[in-house]
Design a protein around this motif. Structure first.
Motif, mmCIF file in Angstrom:
data_model
loop_
_atom_site.group_PDB
_atom_site.id
_atom_site.type_symbol
_atom_site.label_atom_id
_atom_site.label_comp_id
_atom_site.label_asym_id
_atom_site.label_seq_id
_atom_site.Cartn_x
_atom_site.Cartn_y
_atom_site.Cartn_z
ATOM 1 N N LYS A 90 0.836 -1.204 0.000
ATOM 2 C CA LYS A 90 0.000 0.000 0.000
ATOM 3 C C LYS A 90 0.875 1.260 0.000
ATOM 4 C CE LYS A 90 -3.695 2.329 2.371
ATOM 5 N NZ LYS A 90 -4.402 2.601 3.571
ATOM 6 N N PRO A 91 0.615 2.202 -0.913
ATOM 7 C CA PRO A 91 1.354 3.464 -0.875
ATOM 8 C C PRO A 91 1.067 4.217 0.426
ATOM 9 C CG PRO A 91 0.220 3.207 -2.977
ATOM 10 C CD PRO A 91 -0.286 2.124 -2.069
ATOM 11 N N GLU A 92 2.132 4.667 1.083
ATOM 12 C CA GLU A 92 1.992 5.452 2.304
ATOM 13 C C GLU A 92 2.274 6.904 1.952
ATOM 14 O OE1 GLU A 92 4.592 3.715 5.230
ATOM 15 O OE2 GLU A 92 3.686 1.732 4.972
ATOM 16 N N THR A 93 1.368 7.787 2.382
ATOM 17 C CA THR A 93 1.511 9.205 2.091
ATOM 18 C C THR A 93 1.584 10.003 3.391
ATOM 19 O OG1 THR A 93 -0.897 9.442 1.913
ATOM 20 C CG2 THR A 93 0.309 9.005 -0.129
ATOM 21 N N THR A 94 1.983 11.251 3.271
ATOM 22 C CA THR A 94 2.186 12.085 4.456
ATOM 23 C C THR A 94 0.900 12.665 5.018
ATOM 24 O OG1 THR A 94 2.592 14.002 3.051
ATOM 25 C CG2 THR A 94 4.525 12.768 3.816
ATOM 26 N N ASP A 95 -0.119 12.826 4.162
ATOM 27 C CA ASP A 95 -1.353 13.456 4.635
ATOM 28 C C ASP A 95 -2.526 13.095 3.722
ATOM 29 O OD1 ASP A 95 -1.073 15.071 2.338
ATOM 30 O OD2 ASP A 95 -0.154 16.700 3.465
ATOM 31 N N ASP A 96 -3.644 13.761 3.933
ATOM 32 C CA ASP A 96 -4.852 13.434 3.176
ATOM 33 C C ASP A 96 -4.880 14.021 1.766
ATOM 34 O OD1 ASP A 96 -5.232 16.095 3.787
ATOM 35 O OD2 ASP A 96 -7.184 15.823 4.748
ATOM 36 N N LYS A 97 -3.794 14.633 1.323
ATOM 37 C CA LYS A 97 -3.685 15.112 -0.059
ATOM 38 C C LYS A 97 -3.190 13.990 -0.975
ATOM 39 C CE LYS A 97 -4.627 19.382 1.060
ATOM 40 N NZ LYS A 97 -5.996 19.628 1.412
ATOM 41 N N PHE A 98 -2.577 12.963 -0.395
ATOM 42 C CA PHE A 98 -2.129 11.762 -1.109
ATOM 43 C C PHE A 98 -1.189 12.067 -2.277
ATOM 44 C CE2 PHE A 98 -6.425 10.906 0.577
ATOM 45 C CZ PHE A 98 -6.074 9.976 1.548
ATOM 46 N N ASP A 99 -0.345 13.092 -2.142
ATOM 47 C CA ASP A 99 0.562 13.449 -3.228
ATOM 48 C C ASP A 99 2.039 13.363 -2.828
ATOM 49 O OD1 ASP A 99 0.693 15.614 -1.521
ATOM 50 O OD2 ASP A 99 0.152 17.109 -3.024
ATOM 51 N N THR A 100 2.298 12.834 -1.635
ATOM 52 C CA THR A 100 3.672 12.726 -1.160
ATOM 53 C C THR A 100 3.879 11.340 -0.560
ATOM 54 O OG1 THR A 100 3.615 15.093 -0.634
ATOM 55 C CG2 THR A 100 5.445 13.816 0.263
ATOM 56 N N LEU A 101 4.609 10.491 -1.273
ATOM 57 C CA LEU A 101 4.850 9.112 -0.852
ATOM 58 C C LEU A 101 6.037 9.021 0.097
ATOM 59 C CD1 LEU A 101 4.399 7.513 -4.362
ATOM 60 C CD2 LEU A 101 2.894 7.153 -2.406
ATOM 61 N N THR A 102 5.974 8.051 1.008
ATOM 62 C CA THR A 102 7.066 7.871 1.964
ATOM 63 C C THR A 102 7.685 6.474 1.940
ATOM 64 O OG1 THR A 102 5.514 7.233 3.716
ATOM 65 C CG2 THR A 102 6.090 9.584 3.561
ATOM 66 N N ASN A 103 7.156 5.565 1.107
ATOM 67 C CA ASN A 103 7.632 4.187 1.177
ATOM 68 C C ASN A 103 8.053 3.567 -0.162
ATOM 69 O OD1 ASN A 103 4.854 4.154 0.404
ATOM 70 N ND2 ASN A 103 4.661 2.039 1.097
ATOM 71 N N PRO A 104 8.889 4.271 -0.941
ATOM 72 C CA PRO A 104 9.354 3.625 -2.175
ATOM 73 C C PRO A 104 10.298 2.459 -1.876
ATOM 74 C CG PRO A 104 10.547 5.656 -1.836
ATOM 75 C CD PRO A 104 9.483 5.590 -0.768
ATOM 76 N N ALA A 105 10.171 1.395 -2.674
ATOM 77 C CA ALA A 105 11.085 0.259 -2.569
ATOM 78 C C ALA A 105 12.225 0.399 -3.574
ATOM 79 C CB ALA A 105 10.331 -1.046 -2.816
ATOM 80 N N VAL A 106 11.924 1.040 -4.721
ATOM 81 C CA VAL A 106 12.902 1.257 -5.787
ATOM 82 C C VAL A 106 12.798 2.715 -6.223
ATOM 83 C CG1 VAL A 106 13.620 0.600 -8.129
ATOM 84 C CG2 VAL A 106 12.625 -1.128 -6.611
ATOM 85 N N ILE A 107 13.942 3.361 -6.390
ATOM 86 C CA ILE A 107 13.986 4.706 -6.969
ATOM 87 C C ILE A 107 14.891 4.662 -8.173
ATOM 88 C CG2 ILE A 107 14.776 7.087 -6.654
ATOM 89 C CD1 ILE A 107 13.876 6.937 -3.759
ATOM 90 N N ILE A 108 14.414 5.251 -9.268
ATOM 91 C CA ILE A 108 15.193 5.346 -10.503
ATOM 92 C C ILE A 108 15.367 6.823 -10.833
ATOM 93 C CG2 ILE A 108 15.290 4.795 -12.966
ATOM 94 C CD1 ILE A 108 13.410 2.389 -12.325
ATOM 95 N N GLU A 109 16.609 7.233 -11.012
ATOM 96 C CA GLU A 109 16.918 8.584 -11.454
ATOM 97 C C GLU A 109 17.574 8.506 -12.826
ATOM 98 O OE1 GLU A 109 15.879 11.269 -10.219
ATOM 99 O OE2 GLU A 109 15.817 11.147 -8.029
ATOM 100 N N ILE A 110 17.149 9.390 -13.714
ATOM 101 C CA ILE A 110 17.729 9.483 -15.046
ATOM 102 C C ILE A 110 18.695 10.661 -15.013
ATOM 103 C CG2 ILE A 110 17.248 9.804 -17.501
ATOM 104 C CD1 ILE A 110 14.360 8.662 -16.762
ATOM 105 N N LEU A 111 19.965 10.368 -15.236
ATOM 106 C CA LEU A 111 21.015 11.364 -15.072
ATOM 107 C C LEU A 111 21.103 12.318 -16.252
ATOM 108 C CD1 LEU A 111 23.857 9.002 -13.808
ATOM 109 C CD2 LEU A 111 22.206 10.291 -12.436
ATOM 110 N N SER A 112 21.377 13.565 -15.940
ATOM 111 C CA SER A 112 21.697 14.562 -16.950
ATOM 112 C C SER A 112 22.977 15.248 -16.506
ATOM 113 C CB SER A 112 20.557 15.576 -17.079
ATOM 114 O OG SER A 112 20.419 16.302 -15.874
ATOM 115 N N ALA A 113 23.556 16.060 -17.376
ATOM 116 C CA ALA A 113 24.814 16.736 -17.034
ATOM 117 C C ALA A 113 24.651 17.596 -15.785
ATOM 118 C CB ALA A 113 25.286 17.575 -18.218
#
Length: 189
Positions: A90-113
């Motif tokens: 279940k996605p865990e969020t910070t508040d009732d706006k449900f737009d800020t997640l706190t429990n990612p298992a995987v993070i992917i960043e796409i690098l730029s210069a």
């Protein structure tokens, strides 16, 4: 000698302003930082990855989210927008706006210069404050190069690198395999 002052912004003010903003900003320890725009290559890679992850995770307990979702790390106060994150359970969020997640298992960043050093250094250090995080994947948008960091049982991070278009790699946490040729589809170097 006059000291320079930094105007401290509260997390509450940041969230209020950010939810009304057109452009995205990171927040860290009372400071707000504008996020840079993404290149064509960055957007193609992101689209390729979201398509692959969405398809391969369909019907499973994990779900990918794009950079429209903010992530918050309570241990160090960072609010940021990873390029792609995967939440299992279940996605865990910070508040009732449900737009800020706190429990990612995987993070992917796409690098730029402009973000490469930050994503590989300080940002990875901050991400390690996320207890649920098990994998951190860096995908270069300027050359064929993927770095995968997998958290071991002892809490250390193991690096595996991929540099050939014919290779594939497994995202261990979600047990799916991706071909570099699919990640870099329609990218010309």
């Amino acid at each position: 000698m006059a000291q320079s002052q930094i105007n401290f912004i509260t997390e509450e003010y940041y969230l209020l302003a950010e939810r009304a903003a057109i452009k995205k900003h990171e927040y860290y320890k009372g400071e707000i930082f504008a996020m840079s725009d993404a290149s064509l290559e960055h957007n193609i890679i992101s689209s390729n990855l979201m398509g692959e992850l969405t398809s391969k995770l369909k019907g499973k307990n994990c779900r990918p989210f794009s950079s429209e979702f903010r992530t918050y790390i309570p241990k160090n106060s960072l609010y940021t927008y990873p390029d792609i994150l995967v939440v299992c359970g279940k996605p865990e969020t910070t508040d009732d706006k449900f737009d800020t997640l706190t429990n990612p298992a995987v993070i992917i960043e796409i690098l730029s210069a402009s973000t490469k050093n930050y994503d590989k250094g300080e940002k990875f250090t901050l991400y390690r404050g996320i207890e649920s995080l098990k994998e951190y994947i860096l995908i270069d948008s300027e050359k064929i190069a993927i770095e995968k960091f997998l958290k071991n049982e002892n809490g250390s991070w193991q690096l595996t690198e991929y540099k050939t278009i014919t290779e594939s790699f497994v995202i261990d946490t979600i047990k799916i395999s991706l071909l570099l040729s699919d990640v870099y589809l329609d990218i010309e170097f």
